[in-house]
Design a protein around this motif. Sequence first.
Motif, PDB file in Angstrom:
ATOM      1  N   ASP A  75       0.977  -0.708  -0.096  1.00  0.00           N
ATOM      2  CA  ASP A  75      -0.139  -0.221   0.087  1.00  0.00           C
ATOM      3  C   ASP A  75       0.785   1.224   0.153  1.00  0.00           C
ATOM      4  O   ASP A  75       0.471   2.012   0.967  1.00  0.00           O
ATOM      5  N   LEU A  76       1.878   1.489  -0.533  1.00  0.00           N
ATOM      6  CA  LEU A  76       2.754   2.364  -1.230  1.00  0.00           C
ATOM      7  C   LEU A  76       1.835   4.205  -1.520  1.00  0.00           C
ATOM      8  O   LEU A  76       2.377   4.847  -0.491  1.00  0.00           O
ATOM      9  N   LEU A  77       0.470   3.555  -2.136  1.00  0.00           N
ATOM     10  CA  LEU A  77       0.138   4.865  -2.390  1.00  0.00           C
ATOM     11  C   LEU A  77      -0.525   5.786  -1.071  1.00  0.00           C
ATOM     12  O   LEU A  77      -0.643   6.999  -0.746  1.00  0.00           O
ATOM     13  N   GLY A  78      -0.830   4.684  -0.446  1.00  0.00           N
ATOM     14  CA  GLY A  78      -1.455   4.875   1.110  1.00  0.00           C
ATOM     15  C   GLY A  78      -0.417   5.421   1.950  1.00  0.00           C
ATOM     16  O   GLY A  78      -1.517   6.404   2.554  1.00  0.00           O
ATOM     17  N   ASN A  79       0.321   4.950   1.900  1.00  0.00           N
ATOM     18  CA  ASN A  79       1.369   5.341   2.486  1.00  0.00           C
ATOM     19  C   ASN A  79       2.193   7.065   2.427  1.00  0.00           C
ATOM     20  O   ASN A  79       2.078   7.883   3.569  1.00  0.00           O
ATOM     21  N   VAL A  80       1.852   7.005   0.893  1.00  0.00           N
ATOM     22  CA  VAL A  80       2.187   8.550   0.430  1.00  0.00           C
ATOM     23  C   VAL A  80       0.439   9.738   1.039  1.00  0.00           C
ATOM     24  O   VAL A  80       0.826  10.673   1.951  1.00  0.00           O
ATOM     25  N   ARG A  81      -0.312   8.990   1.333  1.00  0.00           N
ATOM     26  CA  ARG A  81      -1.514   9.966   1.251  1.00  0.00           C
ATOM     27  C   ARG A  81      -1.805   9.665   2.663  1.00  0.00           C
ATOM     28  O   ARG A  81      -1.749  11.057   3.574  1.00  0.00           O
ATOM     29  N   ARG A  82      -1.216   9.183   3.846  1.00  0.00           N
ATOM     30  CA  ARG A  82      -1.066   9.031   5.504  1.00  0.00           C
ATOM     31  C   ARG A  82      -0.301  10.319   5.586  1.00  0.00           C
ATOM     32  O   ARG A  82      -0.372  10.405   6.697  1.00  0.00           O
ATOM     33  N   ASN A  83       0.672  10.356   5.287  1.00  0.00           N
ATOM     34  CA  ASN A  83       1.773  10.919   5.338  1.00  0.00           C
ATOM     35  C   ASN A  83       2.120  12.369   4.642  1.00  0.00           C
ATOM     36  O   ASN A  83       3.152  13.074   5.317  1.00  0.00           O
TER      37      ASN A  83
END
Length: 459
Positions: A345-353
């Motif tokens: 979930d690398l896309l989610g990691n960017v959105r979360r951070n």
Amino acid sequence: MTALIPPTAGPSGATDHLWLHFSRMGSFADRPVPVMARGEGAYLWDTQGRRYLDALSALFVVQAGYGRDEIAAAADAQMRRLPYFPVWSYATPPAIELADRLAALAPGDLNKVFFSTGGSESVETAWKVAKQFFKLTGKPAKTKVISRSVAYHGTTQGALSLTAVPGFQIPFAPLVPGAVKVPNTDFYRAPEHLAGDEKAFGRWAADQFEQAIVMEGPDSVAAVFVEPVQNAGGSIPPPAGYFERLREICDFYDVLLVSDEVICAYGRLGTMFGCEKFGYQPDIITSAKGLTSGYAALGAAIISDRIFEPFASGTVAFPHGYTFGGHPVACAAALANLDVFAAEDLLGNVRRNEDAFGATLGRLADLPIVGDVRGNGYFWSVELVRDRSTKEPFTRADCERVLRGFVAPAVFEAGVYCRADDRGNAVVQFAPPLICGQAEFDEIESAMRSVLADAWTKL
């Protein structure tokens, strides 16, 4: 205008035969070339054993980080099975699978994938598709293209003509005719009458395309090329409503909207494609870099069904291609890279951070040398100024003496690899691998704080 490469220890003789890209080769006459030997996660080690945080993903490329055995294994297996075959009237299983996957991931009817080996080639492809499309549909005079001030779109002759960095263009003039430029979306340096109203500024900036289309003649303009977040000039984001208005303009004048996502695709902004982040539907997406996380060379122009339709029947051909475009090993690496994106979930990691990344860099705004901190996702820049109250930019001499001469080498010496850039005003750019989090953000901010505090005393 050349790349700002800091000095560090490295083996002698690196430039005896190796011609470095975008580099002043004479600058290495009395100092060694930095030589990177290995990487792991978000970190690099040079040949002297020194460790650096890669705060630029090498060159906006290594999205999944270094040391990904699963990507290397996929490339190795394909190399043993079929190391190469062209996609010139033939196909390979990895090229088919990757094209299918990209079509499924891309928004709207972007269902046709034309592979290249890099970003410049993808941009070149898009311009040629646009020209031939209009010839096939009875509008042969529509050949011109419009891009934005300071934007960088590549180095091949057509892509370079779209680029708006004079220092890159002058040595290779004359360029391809028909490339027109309009203002970009740098709200920090908006015209005075729009400086307090970002929405009005966005409308004004989009309307500059309409004015250019009308001035050139709508029957002569084929396409508009824009990045979701503009790279050159320093991670310049679009104002709200900008792309909605630009889409309206392109539709009204029958002009193709090309989203140049060589940097912004594949998770850089927290979405698979940058256009999704800002809610607009392009006719073509150009991409490369993060598609394989740099484990192999690959680019892709992703084209709408509507644009492909006149190419699909009879004896029509698109007489364009690249020997290594759609290389089976590169496609296998890309597929494995996209598997990593999904599994972790690398896309989610960017959105979360992303907000935390912007806020951490934003702490640097208390330094008098910092004029603006801007960006989106994992793509941010810090603009340096002589006077924050007046936004007075660095002079050319400041860029040479302070940005090149001090900031670039000092940040590198502090253990952070990033990019000091003076293609527009002086900025330092950050685009870390998508696996990064707060610990890496803090490391970047700490190194920058120390260096910029010292840099201020040198102005």
